[in-house]
Scaffold this motif. Structure first.
Motif, PDB file in Angstrom:
ATOM      1  N   ALA A 148     -51.259  -8.545 -32.291  1.00 50.15           N
ATOM      2  CA  ALA A 148     -50.776  -9.906 -32.541  1.00 50.15           C
ATOM      3  C   ALA A 148     -51.061 -10.331 -33.981  1.00 50.15           C
ATOM      4  CB  ALA A 148     -51.450 -10.881 -31.578  1.00 50.15           C
ATOM      5  N   PRO A 149     -50.106 -11.001 -34.636  1.00 48.42           N
ATOM      6  CA  PRO A 149     -50.371 -11.535 -35.982  1.00 48.42           C
ATOM      7  C   PRO A 149     -51.515 -12.548 -35.925  1.00 48.42           C
ATOM      8  CG  PRO A 149     -48.019 -11.584 -35.470  1.00 48.42           C
ATOM      9  CD  PRO A 149     -48.734 -11.273 -34.187  1.00 48.42           C
ATOM     10  N   PRO A 150     -52.450 -12.477 -36.867  1.00 52.99           N
ATOM     11  CA  PRO A 150     -53.578 -13.422 -36.851  1.00 52.99           C
ATOM     12  C   PRO A 150     -53.145 -14.876 -36.827  1.00 52.99           C
ATOM     13  CG  PRO A 150     -54.013 -11.629 -38.377  1.00 52.99           C
ATOM     14  CD  PRO A 150     -52.599 -11.463 -37.924  1.00 52.99           C
ATOM     15  N   GLU A 151     -52.046 -15.207 -37.521  1.00 47.60           N
ATOM     16  CA  GLU A 151     -51.610 -16.601 -37.528  1.00 47.60           C
ATOM     17  C   GLU A 151     -51.129 -17.032 -36.143  1.00 47.60           C
ATOM     18  OE1 GLU A 151     -48.322 -13.989 -39.355  1.00 47.60           O
ATOM     19  OE2 GLU A 151     -50.518 -14.208 -39.471  1.00 47.60           O
ATOM     20  N   ALA A 152     -50.559 -16.086 -35.370  1.00 47.50           N
ATOM     21  CA  ALA A 152     -50.138 -16.418 -34.007  1.00 47.50           C
ATOM     22  C   ALA A 152     -51.347 -16.626 -33.106  1.00 47.50           C
ATOM     23  CB  ALA A 152     -49.247 -15.306 -33.446  1.00 47.50           C
ATOM     24  N   VAL A 153     -52.384 -15.829 -33.333  1.00 51.70           N
ATOM     25  CA  VAL A 153     -53.620 -15.977 -32.562  1.00 51.70           C
ATOM     26  C   VAL A 153     -54.239 -17.338 -32.844  1.00 51.70           C
ATOM     27  CG1 VAL A 153     -55.938 -15.076 -32.170  1.00 51.70           C
ATOM     28  CG2 VAL A 153     -54.034 -13.494 -32.525  1.00 51.70           C
ATOM     29  N   GLN A 154     -54.295 -17.721 -34.128  1.00 57.31           N
ATOM     30  CA  GLN A 154     -54.873 -19.010 -34.494  1.00 57.31           C
ATOM     31  C   GLN A 154     -54.098 -20.163 -33.875  1.00 57.31           C
ATOM     32  OE1 GLN A 154     -57.769 -19.919 -36.674  1.00 57.31           O
ATOM     33  NE2 GLN A 154     -57.221 -21.552 -35.257  1.00 57.31           N
ATOM     34  N   ALA A 155     -52.773 -20.070 -33.918  1.00 61.28           N
ATOM     35  CA  ALA A 155     -51.947 -21.139 -33.361  1.00 61.28           C
ATOM     36  C   ALA A 155     -52.161 -21.279 -31.864  1.00 61.28           C
ATOM     37  CB  ALA A 155     -50.470 -20.868 -33.667  1.00 61.28           C
ATOM     38  N   ALA A 156     -52.301 -20.143 -31.167  1.00 59.36           N
ATOM     39  CA  ALA A 156     -52.450 -20.185 -29.710  1.00 59.36           C
ATOM     40  C   ALA A 156     -53.802 -20.739 -29.294  1.00 59.36           C
ATOM     41  CB  ALA A 156     -52.241 -18.786 -29.130  1.00 59.36           C
ATOM     42  N   ILE A 157     -54.876 -20.275 -29.921  1.00 57.93           N
ATOM     43  CA  ILE A 157     -56.203 -20.683 -29.467  1.00 57.93           C
ATOM     44  C   ILE A 157     -56.545 -22.099 -29.894  1.00 57.93           C
ATOM     45  CG2 ILE A 157     -56.998 -18.302 -29.487  1.00 57.93           C
ATOM     46  CD1 ILE A 157     -58.638 -18.957 -31.985  1.00 57.93           C
ATOM     47  N   SER A 158     -55.812 -22.644 -30.860  1.00 55.17           N
ATOM     48  CA  SER A 158     -56.099 -24.014 -31.289  1.00 55.17           C
ATOM     49  C   SER A 158     -55.877 -25.011 -30.158  1.00 55.17           C
ATOM     50  CB  SER A 158     -55.218 -24.377 -32.490  1.00 55.17           C
ATOM     51  OG  SER A 158     -53.842 -24.391 -32.141  1.00 55.17           O
ATOM     52  N   HIS A 159     -55.063 -24.649 -29.174  1.00 51.03           N
ATOM     53  CA  HIS A 159     -54.811 -25.542 -28.042  1.00 51.03           C
ATOM     54  C   HIS A 159     -56.030 -25.662 -27.122  1.00 51.03           C
ATOM     55  CE1 HIS A 159     -50.465 -26.012 -28.791  1.00 51.03           C
ATOM     56  NE2 HIS A 159     -50.533 -24.780 -29.240  1.00 51.03           N
ATOM     57  N   PHE A 160     -56.981 -24.734 -27.242  1.00 49.23           N
ATOM     58  CA  PHE A 160     -58.152 -24.749 -26.371  1.00 49.23           C
ATOM     59  C   PHE A 160     -59.375 -25.343 -27.059  1.00 49.23           C
ATOM     60  CE2 PHE A 160     -55.404 -21.373 -24.845  1.00 49.23           C
ATOM     61  CZ  PHE A 160     -55.363 -21.628 -23.488  1.00 49.23           C
ATOM     62  N   GLU A 161     -59.210 -25.767 -28.296  1.00 48.80           N
ATOM     63  CA  GLU A 161     -60.357 -26.248 -29.061  1.00 48.80           C
ATOM     64  C   GLU A 161     -60.571 -27.730 -28.830  1.00 48.80           C
ATOM     65  OE1 GLU A 161     -63.652 -25.650 -31.305  1.00 48.80           O
ATOM     66  OE2 GLU A 161     -62.190 -24.104 -30.765  1.00 48.80           O
ATOM     67  N   THR A 162     -61.450 -28.073 -27.888  1.00 46.80           N
ATOM     68  CA  THR A 162     -61.867 -29.450 -27.640  1.00 46.80           C
ATOM     69  C   THR A 162     -63.378 -29.462 -27.522  1.00 46.80           C
ATOM     70  OG1 THR A 162     -61.821 -29.334 -25.212  1.00 46.80           O
ATOM     71  CG2 THR A 162     -59.721 -29.806 -26.326  1.00 46.80           C
ATOM     72  N   THR A 163     -63.937 -30.623 -27.230  1.00 46.60           N
ATOM     73  CA  THR A 163     -65.387 -30.702 -27.078  1.00 46.60           C
ATOM     74  C   THR A 163     -65.866 -30.000 -25.813  1.00 46.60           C
ATOM     75  OG1 THR A 163     -65.159 -32.838 -25.961  1.00 46.60           O
ATOM     76  CG2 THR A 163     -65.564 -32.861 -28.344  1.00 46.60           C
TER      77      THR A 163
ATOM     78  N   GLN B  83     -63.973 -27.276 -24.269  1.00 48.60           N
ATOM     79  CA  GLN B  83     -63.454 -25.931 -24.094  1.00 48.60           C
ATOM     80  C   GLN B  83     -63.091 -25.333 -25.446  1.00 48.60           C
ATOM     81  OE1 GLN B  83     -60.241 -26.777 -21.365  1.00 48.60           O
ATOM     82  NE2 GLN B  83     -58.714 -26.614 -22.981  1.00 48.60           N
ATOM     83  N   ALA B  84     -63.074 -23.999 -25.473  1.00 47.66           N
ATOM     84  CA  ALA B  84     -62.781 -23.277 -26.708  1.00 47.66           C
ATOM     85  C   ALA B  84     -62.394 -21.853 -26.345  1.00 47.66           C
ATOM     86  CB  ALA B  84     -63.990 -23.303 -27.640  1.00 47.66           C
ATOM     87  N   ALA B  85     -62.099 -21.044 -27.365  1.00 45.37           N
ATOM     88  CA  ALA B  85     -61.638 -19.672 -27.143  1.00 45.37           C
ATOM     89  C   ALA B  85     -62.616 -18.667 -27.737  1.00 45.37           C
ATOM     90  CB  ALA B  85     -60.257 -19.466 -27.746  1.00 45.37           C
ATOM     91  N   ILE B  86     -62.793 -17.576 -27.007  1.00 42.20           N
ATOM     92  CA  ILE B  86     -63.491 -16.394 -27.481  1.00 42.20           C
ATOM     93  C   ILE B  86     -62.454 -15.289 -27.604  1.00 42.20           C
ATOM     94  CG2 ILE B  86     -65.190 -14.609 -26.882  1.00 42.20           C
ATOM     95  CD1 ILE B  86     -66.768 -16.717 -25.399  1.00 42.20           C
ATOM     96  N   LEU B  87     -62.501 -14.497 -28.667  1.00 42.23           N
ATOM     97  CA  LEU B  87     -61.554 -13.410 -28.855  1.00 42.23           C
ATOM     98  C   LEU B  87     -62.212 -12.082 -28.503  1.00 42.23           C
ATOM     99  CD1 LEU B  87     -59.865 -14.450 -32.233  1.00 42.23           C
ATOM    100  CD2 LEU B  87     -59.165 -14.993 -29.880  1.00 42.23           C
ATOM    101  N   HIS B  88     -61.648 -11.415 -27.506  1.00 41.45           N
ATOM    102  CA  HIS B  88     -62.140 -10.110 -27.066  1.00 41.45           C
ATOM    103  C   HIS B  88     -61.422  -9.047 -27.890  1.00 41.45           C
ATOM    104  CE1 HIS B  88     -63.741  -7.369 -23.844  1.00 41.45           C
ATOM    105  NE2 HIS B  88     -62.804  -6.595 -24.383  1.00 41.45           N
ATOM    106  N   VAL B  89     -62.144  -8.421 -28.793  1.00 39.39           N
ATOM    107  CA  VAL B  89     -61.537  -7.513 -29.755  1.00 39.39           C
ATOM    108  C   VAL B  89     -62.012  -6.083 -29.515  1.00 39.39           C
ATOM    109  CG1 VAL B  89     -63.357  -7.926 -31.455  1.00 39.39           C
ATOM    110  CG2 VAL B  89     -61.101  -7.152 -32.226  1.00 39.39           C
ATOM    111  N   SER B  90     -61.161  -5.111 -29.840  1.00 38.99           N
ATOM    112  CA  SER B  90     -61.515  -3.707 -29.676  1.00 38.99           C
ATOM    113  C   SER B  90     -62.718  -3.361 -30.540  1.00 38.99           C
ATOM    114  CB  SER B  90     -60.338  -2.810 -30.063  1.00 38.99           C
ATOM    115  OG  SER B  90     -59.239  -3.011 -29.214  1.00 38.99           O
ATOM    116  N   PRO B  91     -63.542  -2.415 -30.096  1.00 38.81           N
ATOM    117  CA  PRO B  91     -64.715  -2.014 -30.877  1.00 38.81           C
ATOM    118  C   PRO B  91     -64.327  -1.127 -32.055  1.00 38.81           C
ATOM    119  CG  PRO B  91     -64.590  -0.703 -28.883  1.00 38.81           C
ATOM    120  CD  PRO B  91     -63.492  -1.728 -28.786  1.00 38.81           C
ATOM    121  N   ASP B  92     -63.577  -1.712 -32.967  1.00 47.78           N
ATOM    122  CA  ASP B  92     -63.068  -0.987 -34.130  1.00 47.78           C
ATOM    123  C   ASP B  92     -63.187  -1.898 -35.344  1.00 47.78           C
ATOM    124  OD1 ASP B  92     -61.215   1.262 -35.338  1.00 47.78           O
ATOM    125  OD2 ASP B  92     -60.260  -0.642 -35.862  1.00 47.78           O
TER     126      ASP B  92
END
Length: 287
Positions: free
Chosen positions: A183-198, A200-209
């Motif tokens: 996924a493009p990083p800008e798309a990731v940022q746009a998507a997770i911004s909807h979960f950023e409140t006092t 709830q928030a987002a954690i990104l599960h990333v490959s061990p690379d």
């Protein structure tokens, strides 16, 4: 994140760890994961805690659009603050299996689940997982969601509507997984911004690379989670690569949670920059 009344995981300072001593996380990061005030502050030896023991689990079944029957198991596991060797939250681990094993997939043509299937699994996980977590006012919990659900406005709307049906205190952290590497990083940022409140928030599960972690630089997530199940870190000679991976993660994000970390590597992981961990089992071998 985990136990703080506001539930806030401190975002990275300019997305960089700089020269901060990993053994002394700043106060904002530490308080983000603090347990309720009534919990003891004592630091206990790593070897004396049942780190990997799940608190509880449940299983439900679903039938996909391709008429495949799935079994989904959710298990709540403790999340530990590595600085204090203290459990401060719970994470729901999700396991999905095909009924009948691999033979059940033969001849079906499609071996991946459709977005509608993933969304239904996520919504049921959210509904069941919140009931399992039973979040209190000063508590937080982590629930998984597929990137293909979070990436669409329909998926995000469904998740948010389901979450709003639960009159809960505490803080919910959505662990986004599966497909972030493409996924493009800008798309990731746009998507997770909807979960950023006092609450709830987002954690990104990333490959061990290292490369996969670095490409998320600039994305303002609360935390990165890295699964160490596939990372060699049992022996000291393997630790250099593992420590580099953790260090890069900390440069990208102010909070790094390691999954399936060996309990005897907790101190080394903290010194390398990790802030939290869900530990793997360390079964005793009897000869």
């Amino acid at each position: 994140m985990m136990g703080n009344p506001t539930g806030r995981i401190g975002p990275p300072d300019d997305a960089a760890w700089r020269d901060e001593d990993a053994r002394s996380p700043n106060k904002a990061e530490r308080s983000a994961y603090d347990p309720p005030e009534e919990q003891p502050e004592a630091i206990l030896p790593l070897e004396r805690r049942a780190y990997a023991t799940p608190y509880e689990s449940l299983t439900f079944t679903m039938v996909t659009r391709a008429r495949r029957e799935l079994t989904v198991t959710l298990a709540a596991q403790p999340v530990f603050d590595l600085a204090r060797s203290t459990p401060v939250s719970r994470r729901i681990r999700r396991t999905i299996r095909h009924q009948g094993g691999e033979r059940a997939l033969m001849g079906l043509g499609r071996r991946t689940l459709e977005p509608a299937d993933l969304r239904r699994i996520d919504l049921q996980t959210l509904h069941q997982g919140l009931d399992m977590l039973r979040l209190g006012l000063n508590e937080s919990g982590v629930l998984p969601a597929f990137w293909r659900t979070v990436a669409t406005s329909r998926g995000r709307f469904s998740l948010l509507c389901t979450e709003m049906q639960h009159d809960r205190p505490g803080t919910l952290l959505v662990e986004v997984m599966g497909g972030l590497e493409q996924a493009p990083p800008e798309a990731v940022q746009a998507a997770i911004s909807h979960f950023e409140t006092t609450q709830q928030a987002a954690i990104l599960h990333v490959s061990p690379d290292v490369g996969a972690v670095r490409r998320l630089a600039g994305v303002q997530a609360r935390c990165l989670s890295i699964d160490f199940a596939g990372v060699s870190h049992e022996h000291p000679k393997d630790w250099a690569h593992a420590a580099t991976l953790i260090g890069v993660g900390r440069q990208v994000c102010g909070q790094v949670m390691l999954l399936n970390l060996r309990p005897d590597r907790g101190l080394a992981a903290h010194e390398a920059g990790a802030t939290h961990a869900v530990f793997a089992g360390m079964d005793t071998i009897t000869v």
